[in-house]
Design a protein around this motif. Structure first.
Motif, PDB file in Angstrom:
ATOM      1  N   ALA A  64     -37.730  16.139 -35.136  1.00 59.32           N
ATOM      2  CA  ALA A  64     -38.248  15.501 -36.345  1.00 59.32           C
ATOM      3  C   ALA A  64     -37.634  14.127 -36.545  1.00 59.32           C
ATOM      4  O   ALA A  64     -38.261  13.223 -37.116  1.00 59.32           O
ATOM      5  CB  ALA A  64     -37.979  16.376 -37.568  1.00 59.32           C
ATOM      6  N   ASP A  65     -36.407  13.970 -36.035  1.00 56.41           N
ATOM      7  CA  ASP A  65     -35.692  12.698 -36.163  1.00 56.41           C
ATOM      8  C   ASP A  65     -35.965  11.759 -34.993  1.00 56.41           C
ATOM      9  O   ASP A  65     -35.323  10.721 -34.855  1.00 56.41           O
ATOM     10  CB  ASP A  65     -34.184  12.973 -36.273  1.00 56.41           C
ATOM     11  N   GLY A  66     -36.909  12.151 -34.128  1.00 57.31           N
ATOM     12  CA  GLY A  66     -37.292  11.278 -33.020  1.00 57.31           C
ATOM     13  C   GLY A  66     -36.540  11.504 -31.733  1.00 57.31           C
ATOM     14  O   GLY A  66     -36.695  10.743 -30.778  1.00 57.31           O
ATOM     15  N   GLU A  67     -35.733  12.562 -31.672  1.00 58.26           N
ATOM     16  CA  GLU A  67     -34.982  12.835 -30.459  1.00 58.26           C
ATOM     17  C   GLU A  67     -35.775  13.740 -29.514  1.00 58.26           C
ATOM     18  O   GLU A  67     -36.795  14.312 -29.884  1.00 58.26           O
ATOM     19  CB  GLU A  67     -33.638  13.494 -30.796  1.00 58.26           C
ATOM     20  N   THR A  68     -35.274  13.858 -28.287  1.00 60.07           N
ATOM     21  CA  THR A  68     -35.823  14.792 -27.314  1.00 60.07           C
ATOM     22  C   THR A  68     -34.835  15.933 -27.146  1.00 60.07           C
ATOM     23  O   THR A  68     -33.634  15.714 -27.031  1.00 60.07           O
ATOM     24  CB  THR A  68     -36.044  14.109 -25.951  1.00 60.07           C
ATOM     25  N   VAL A  69     -35.334  17.147 -27.153  1.00 55.23           N
ATOM     26  CA  VAL A  69     -34.493  18.328 -26.994  1.00 55.23           C
ATOM     27  C   VAL A  69     -34.922  19.061 -25.732  1.00 55.23           C
ATOM     28  O   VAL A  69     -36.089  19.403 -25.573  1.00 55.23           O
ATOM     29  CB  VAL A  69     -34.626  19.269 -28.205  1.00 55.23           C
ATOM     30  N   VAL A  70     -33.981  19.285 -24.830  1.00 55.27           N
ATOM     31  CA  VAL A  70     -34.254  20.031 -23.603  1.00 55.27           C
ATOM     32  C   VAL A  70     -33.128  21.026 -23.402  1.00 55.27           C
ATOM     33  O   VAL A  70     -31.963  20.632 -23.295  1.00 55.27           O
ATOM     34  CB  VAL A  70     -34.346  19.105 -22.375  1.00 55.27           C
ATOM     35  N   ALA A  83     -27.032   3.501 -19.093  1.00 58.61           N
ATOM     36  CA  ALA A  83     -27.230   4.487 -18.023  1.00 58.61           C
ATOM     37  C   ALA A  83     -26.564   5.808 -18.388  1.00 58.61           C
ATOM     38  O   ALA A  83     -27.127   6.896 -18.159  1.00 58.61           O
ATOM     39  CB  ALA A  83     -26.674   3.956 -16.710  1.00 58.61           C
ATOM     40  N   ASP A  84     -25.355   5.731 -18.958  1.00 62.67           N
ATOM     41  CA  ASP A  84     -24.658   6.941 -19.394  1.00 62.67           C
ATOM     42  C   ASP A  84     -25.476   7.683 -20.453  1.00 62.67           C
ATOM     43  O   ASP A  84     -25.584   8.917 -20.426  1.00 62.67           O
ATOM     44  CB  ASP A  84     -23.283   6.593 -19.972  1.00 62.67           C
ATOM     45  N   VAL A  85     -26.015   6.934 -21.387  1.00 60.66           N
ATOM     46  CA  VAL A  85     -26.809   7.529 -22.459  1.00 60.66           C
ATOM     47  C   VAL A  85     -28.062   8.191 -21.894  1.00 60.66           C
ATOM     48  O   VAL A  85     -28.423   9.311 -22.283  1.00 60.66           O
ATOM     49  CB  VAL A  85     -27.171   6.467 -23.515  1.00 60.66           C
ATOM     50  N   LEU A  86     -28.726   7.537 -20.967  1.00 67.62           N
ATOM     51  CA  LEU A  86     -29.934   8.100 -20.376  1.00 67.62           C
ATOM     52  C   LEU A  86     -29.633   9.400 -19.635  1.00 67.62           C
ATOM     53  O   LEU A  86     -30.381  10.378 -19.741  1.00 67.62           O
ATOM     54  CB  LEU A  86     -30.592   7.086 -19.437  1.00 67.62           C
ATOM     55  N   ARG A  87     -28.551   9.428 -18.879  1.00 65.84           N
ATOM     56  CA  ARG A  87     -28.204  10.659 -18.159  1.00 65.84           C
ATOM     57  C   ARG A  87     -27.874  11.785 -19.137  1.00 65.84           C
ATOM     58  O   ARG A  87     -28.202  12.948 -18.888  1.00 65.84           O
ATOM     59  CB  ARG A  87     -27.022  10.396 -17.218  1.00 65.84           C
ATOM     60  N   GLY A  90     -30.194  16.944 -21.796  1.00 68.42           N
ATOM     61  CA  GLY A  90     -30.602  17.683 -22.982  1.00 68.42           C
ATOM     62  C   GLY A  90     -29.734  17.462 -24.194  1.00 68.42           C
ATOM     63  O   GLY A  90     -29.856  18.182 -25.189  1.00 68.42           O
ATOM     64  N   GLN A  91     -28.859  16.455 -24.170  1.00 73.43           N
ATOM     65  CA  GLN A  91     -27.968  16.229 -25.301  1.00 73.43           C
ATOM     66  C   GLN A  91     -28.675  15.482 -26.430  1.00 73.43           C
ATOM     67  O   GLN A  91     -29.474  14.575 -26.192  1.00 73.43           O
ATOM     68  CB  GLN A  91     -26.738  15.429 -24.856  1.00 73.43           C
ATOM     69  N   SER A  92     -28.366  15.865 -27.650  1.00 74.75           N
ATOM     70  CA  SER A  92     -28.864  15.151 -28.823  1.00 74.75           C
ATOM     71  C   SER A  92     -28.051  13.884 -29.039  1.00 74.75           C
ATOM     72  O   SER A  92     -27.015  13.681 -28.391  1.00 74.75           O
ATOM     73  CB  SER A  92     -28.744  16.047 -30.058  1.00 74.75           C
TER      74      SER A  92
END
Length: 214
Positions: free
Chosen positions: A119-125, A156-160, A165-167
């Motif tokens: 809901a806050d625009g994040e991706t959850v895996v 790059a760290d953030v993308l990995r 699956g990190q919020s």
């Protein structure tokens, strides 16, 4: 208030989810659906912020319904629930535009956090789904050196971390950053990769092998 639509062909599952979410502050279940057709219709009627979508439903599956919901204006965020962490249709749901993926055996806390995150625009895996993506794409990657070179080391760290699956909150804790700084990095990642959202950034990371290159 986060408005939620539950789409699952199992009435017991819907009932359990509804009871769980009824106890959560700031979340309201505004509708239910037992198949993909009903999900699309109910989303148009109730305008939910998040659709909790089962993948395998009769008459019309969750992948097809998700694909149509992506064209809605405004479009809801879609959190896919699946029994199968090795299900090939997870890839199809990603391509369709789903915003998150959790297993039905996820804990109540994980589900609630997942709803709030998408809901806050994040991706959850979920970690097992992330592992499934890793295994599926590891042997057939196509590096994209031009776009990966645009990212700073921190981006790059953030993308990995996103691909794992990190919020945003989890990324902030693991990288010792503020949540606002993480959000800024995420925006830069999306812009530099020329993708529309976090889900597509994660897909890019796996398909190019970036997610597991150090």
């Amino acid at each position: 208030m986060i408005r939620v639509l539950l789409a699952d062909d199992d009435a017991l599952v819907r009932g359990g989810l509804r009871a769980l979410l009824a106890a959560e502050e700031g979340i309201a279940v505004v509708g239910e659906a037992s198949d993909g057709h009903q999900a699309v219709h109910a989303a148009a009627l109730h305008r939910p912020d998040v659709v909790v979508m089962d993948i395998r439903m009769p008459l019309r599956d969750g992948v097809s319904a998700t694909r149509e919901l992506m064209a809605a204006d405004p479009r809801p965020r879609v959190l896919v629930l699946t029994t199968f962490d090795l299900d090939d249709v997870v890839d199809d749901a990603i391509v369709a535009g789903a915003d998150g993926f959790l297993l039905k055996r996820a804990s109540p806390e994980e589900l609630v956090a997942g709803i709030r995150a998408v809901a806050d625009g994040e991706t959850v895996v979920s970690p097992s789904v992330a592992r499934r993506l890793f295994d599926a794409h590891a042997a057939r990657t196509a590096p994209d050196h031009e776009r990966s070179a645009r990212l700073t080391d921190r981006e790059a760290d953030v993308l990995r971390a996103m691909a794992a699956g990190q919020s945003n909150t989890e990324i902030a804790a693991s990288l010792h950053l503020s949540v606002e700084t993480v959000k800024t990095h995420v925006k830069h990642v999306l812009t530099k990769l020329e993708v529309r959202d976090r889900t597509q950034a994660v897909v890019w990371a796996y398909r190019t092998g970036f997610a597991y290159r150090v």
